[in-house]
Design a protein around this motif. Sequence first.
Motif, PDB file in Angstrom:
ATOM      1  N   MET A 120     -13.644  -7.805   1.155  1.00 46.03           N
ATOM      2  CA  MET A 120     -12.542  -7.047   1.739  1.00 46.03           C
ATOM      3  C   MET A 120     -13.042  -6.371   3.006  1.00 46.03           C
ATOM      4  O   MET A 120     -14.232  -6.051   3.129  1.00 46.03           O
ATOM      5  CB  MET A 120     -12.093  -6.007   0.712  1.00 46.03           C
ATOM      6  CG  MET A 120     -11.015  -5.061   1.158  1.00 46.03           C
ATOM      7  SD  MET A 120     -11.661  -3.543   1.896  1.00 46.03           S
ATOM      8  CE  MET A 120     -10.442  -2.361   1.352  1.00 46.03           C
ATOM      9  N   ILE A 124      -8.020   0.809  -3.482  1.00 48.36           N
ATOM     10  CA  ILE A 124      -8.508   0.351  -2.180  1.00 48.36           C
ATOM     11  C   ILE A 124      -9.197   1.464  -1.392  1.00 48.36           C
ATOM     12  O   ILE A 124      -9.506   1.291  -0.213  1.00 48.36           O
ATOM     13  CB  ILE A 124      -7.362  -0.253  -1.334  1.00 48.36           C
ATOM     14  CG1 ILE A 124      -6.268   0.790  -1.048  1.00 48.36           C
ATOM     15  CG2 ILE A 124      -6.747  -1.463  -2.034  1.00 48.36           C
ATOM     16  CD1 ILE A 124      -5.185   0.284  -0.080  1.00 48.36           C
ATOM     17  N   ASN A 180      -5.080   4.532  -2.410  1.00 45.46           N
ATOM     18  CA  ASN A 180      -6.375   4.997  -1.895  1.00 45.46           C
ATOM     19  C   ASN A 180      -6.920   6.220  -2.614  1.00 45.46           C
ATOM     20  O   ASN A 180      -8.117   6.466  -2.583  1.00 45.46           O
ATOM     21  CB  ASN A 180      -6.257   5.395  -0.432  1.00 45.46           C
ATOM     22  CG  ASN A 180      -5.910   4.247   0.472  1.00 45.46           C
ATOM     23  OD1 ASN A 180      -4.862   3.637   0.303  1.00 45.46           O
ATOM     24  ND2 ASN A 180      -6.778   3.933   1.409  1.00 45.46           N
ATOM     25  N   MET A 208      -3.671  -5.861   7.539  1.00 48.24           N
ATOM     26  CA  MET A 208      -2.787  -4.733   7.263  1.00 48.24           C
ATOM     27  C   MET A 208      -1.547  -4.921   8.151  1.00 48.24           C
ATOM     28  O   MET A 208      -1.355  -5.983   8.723  1.00 48.24           O
ATOM     29  CB  MET A 208      -3.508  -3.422   7.523  1.00 48.24           C
ATOM     30  CG  MET A 208      -4.943  -3.417   6.981  1.00 48.24           C
ATOM     31  SD  MET A 208      -5.703  -1.794   6.734  1.00 48.24           S
ATOM     32  CE  MET A 208      -5.653  -1.108   8.358  1.00 48.24           C
ATOM     33  N   SER A 209      -0.713  -3.881   8.261  1.00 51.14           N
ATOM     34  CA  SER A 209       0.561  -4.069   8.974  1.00 51.14           C
ATOM     35  C   SER A 209       0.379  -4.623  10.382  1.00 51.14           C
ATOM     36  O   SER A 209       1.149  -5.459  10.836  1.00 51.14           O
ATOM     37  CB  SER A 209       1.315  -2.743   9.035  1.00 51.14           C
ATOM     38  OG  SER A 209       1.704  -2.364   7.737  1.00 51.14           O
ATOM     39  N   LYS A 215       0.052   4.647  -0.581  1.00 52.74           N
ATOM     40  CA  LYS A 215      -0.451   6.016  -0.399  1.00 52.74           C
ATOM     41  C   LYS A 215       0.625   6.829   0.325  1.00 52.74           C
ATOM     42  O   LYS A 215       1.263   6.329   1.261  1.00 52.74           O
ATOM     43  CB  LYS A 215      -1.762   6.010   0.378  1.00 52.74           C
ATOM     44  CG  LYS A 215      -1.704   5.330   1.715  1.00 52.74           C
ATOM     45  CD  LYS A 215      -3.054   5.497   2.422  1.00 52.74           C
ATOM     46  CE  LYS A 215      -3.085   4.766   3.727  1.00 52.74           C
ATOM     47  NZ  LYS A 215      -4.015   3.646   3.781  1.00 52.74           N
ATOM     48  N   ARG A 248      -2.844  -6.314   2.670  1.00 50.88           N
ATOM     49  CA  ARG A 248      -2.551  -4.963   2.158  1.00 50.88           C
ATOM     50  C   ARG A 248      -1.657  -4.259   3.172  1.00 50.88           C
ATOM     51  O   ARG A 248      -2.115  -3.891   4.250  1.00 50.88           O
ATOM     52  CB  ARG A 248      -3.853  -4.187   1.945  1.00 50.88           C
ATOM     53  CG  ARG A 248      -4.904  -4.936   1.113  1.00 50.88           C
ATOM     54  CD  ARG A 248      -6.192  -4.114   1.020  1.00 50.88           C
ATOM     55  NE  ARG A 248      -6.614  -3.619   2.298  1.00 50.88           N
ATOM     56  CZ  ARG A 248      -7.440  -4.255   3.138  1.00 50.88           C
ATOM     57  NH1 ARG A 248      -7.969  -5.420   2.791  1.00 50.88           N
ATOM     58  NH2 ARG A 248      -7.748  -3.726   4.308  1.00 50.88           N
ATOM     59  N   ILE A 249      -0.394  -4.101   2.851  1.00 49.60           N
ATOM     60  CA  ILE A 249       0.586  -3.687   3.849  1.00 49.60           C
ATOM     61  C   ILE A 249       1.308  -2.413   3.424  1.00 49.60           C
ATOM     62  O   ILE A 249       1.917  -2.359   2.348  1.00 49.60           O
ATOM     63  CB  ILE A 249       1.581  -4.835   4.097  1.00 49.60           C
ATOM     64  CG1 ILE A 249       0.812  -6.035   4.669  1.00 49.60           C
ATOM     65  CG2 ILE A 249       2.697  -4.376   5.042  1.00 49.60           C
ATOM     66  CD1 ILE A 249       1.669  -7.231   4.963  1.00 49.60           C
ATOM     67  N   GLY A 250       1.190  -1.393   4.268  1.00 51.93           N
ATOM     68  CA  GLY A 250       1.880  -0.132   4.029  1.00 51.93           C
ATOM     69  C   GLY A 250       2.989   0.096   5.042  1.00 51.93           C
ATOM     70  O   GLY A 250       4.179  -0.007   4.767  1.00 51.93           O
ATOM     71  N   THR A 251       2.582   0.408   6.274  1.00 50.08           N
ATOM     72  CA  THR A 251       3.524   0.839   7.315  1.00 50.08           C
ATOM     73  C   THR A 251       4.679  -0.141   7.529  1.00 50.08           C
ATOM     74  O   THR A 251       5.826   0.291   7.708  1.00 50.08           O
ATOM     75  CB  THR A 251       2.752   1.028   8.646  1.00 50.08           C
ATOM     76  OG1 THR A 251       1.623   1.885   8.382  1.00 50.08           O
ATOM     77  CG2 THR A 251       3.618   1.676   9.691  1.00 50.08           C
ATOM     78  N   VAL A 284       0.862  -1.193   0.000  1.00 45.96           N
ATOM     79  CA  VAL A 284       0.000   0.000   0.000  1.00 45.96           C
ATOM     80  C   VAL A 284       0.895   1.238   0.000  1.00 45.96           C
ATOM     81  O   VAL A 284       1.654   1.470   0.936  1.00 45.96           O
ATOM     82  CB  VAL A 284      -0.957  -0.004   1.201  1.00 45.96           C
ATOM     83  CG1 VAL A 284      -1.756   1.297   1.254  1.00 45.96           C
ATOM     84  CG2 VAL A 284      -1.896  -1.200   1.097  1.00 45.96           C
TER      85      VAL A 284
HETATM   86  C1  LIG Z   1      -3.620   2.446   4.375  1.00 49.56           C
HETATM   87  C2  LIG Z   1      -4.355   1.198   4.113  1.00 49.56           C
HETATM   88  C3  LIG Z   1      -3.748  -0.074   4.257  1.00 49.56           C
HETATM   89  C4  LIG Z   1      -2.345  -0.261   4.799  1.00 49.56           C
HETATM   90  O1  LIG Z   1      -2.323   0.007   6.162  1.00 49.56           O
HETATM   91  P1  LIG Z   1      -0.970  -0.161   7.022  1.00 49.56           P
HETATM   92  O2  LIG Z   1      -1.468  -0.214   8.406  1.00 49.56           O
HETATM   93  O3  LIG Z   1      -0.126   1.017   6.722  1.00 49.56           O
HETATM   94  O4  LIG Z   1      -0.319  -1.436   6.608  1.00 49.56           O
HETATM   95  C5  LIG Z   1      -4.479  -1.200   3.910  1.00 49.56           C
HETATM   96  N1  LIG Z   1      -5.735  -1.093   3.442  1.00 49.56           N
HETATM   97  C6  LIG Z   1      -6.356   0.081   3.308  1.00 49.56           C
HETATM   98  C7  LIG Z   1      -7.747   0.112   2.788  1.00 49.56           C
HETATM   99  C8  LIG Z   1      -5.687   1.262   3.636  1.00 49.56           C
HETATM  100  O5  LIG Z   1      -6.329   2.429   3.521  1.00 49.56           O
END
Ligand SMILES: *Cc1c(COP(=O)(O)O)cnc(C)c1O
Length: 230
Positions: free
Chosen positions: A165, A83, A61, A205-206, A40, A221-224, A38
Amino acid sequence: MLIGPQNSTLVVNHVRSRISQAATAAGRDPATVTLVAVTKAQTAETIRAAATAGVTDFGENYLQEALAKMERLAELPLRWHFIGGIQSNKTRIIAERFDWVHSIDRLSVARRLSEQRPFHAPPLNVCIQVELVPEPNKGGVSPSEVEQLAAAVAPLPRVCLRGLMCVPPPQANAAAERAVFARLRILLEELNARGHKLDTLSMGMSADFESAIAEGATVVRIGTALFGHR
Ligand SMILES: *Cc1c(COP(=O)(O)O)cnc(C)c1O
């Protein structure tokens, strides 16, 4: 450690090994879990570094932000996942540019995406977003509305309904996380028992992806954990 130009392979491999361990612990093949990075608030160059480290799927996003980066990375064979919340007047560009949309929460948007998906492209993969824990201003349909929406989306010709989801709020512990994710898995199983052929649970997520994998997530779905705090 977080992704920068020097260490992206290390960071991606670390997250991948956590995914593999969680899958193996659940008796699952790690190959059945897709990592969506992810991105963003991340730059095109950060995405390029992650792609060099082997990431193929990216989630965004915000449409304008995503389009600018996609333009800069057009030569890379990446899969793009939308997403975020969808405005009806933005469906055409989403239908044209993305491979997946995870955040379907109303039939009108799904209809528009189907009508606007270009003929040369394969059907757009879509998931219905479910709000498992009621929260203000979070997207998603309530669990009781899922069956009706799925029945209406599935026959649309130019989208392919792949699954469900969720984006639940943080839970107190792993057991509570698993209990929430289990509800999405059961909703998917109920749809399949009624004749749907859904193969995607986009959850985790993270902070909670290991719990999601234990409950059957096929997309995390992994960002942080990859890129640090935004
Ligand atoms: C930002 C976001 C993520 C990622 O979240 P993290 O906690 O940063 O891994 C996953 N899914 C959606 C829908 C998001 O908005």
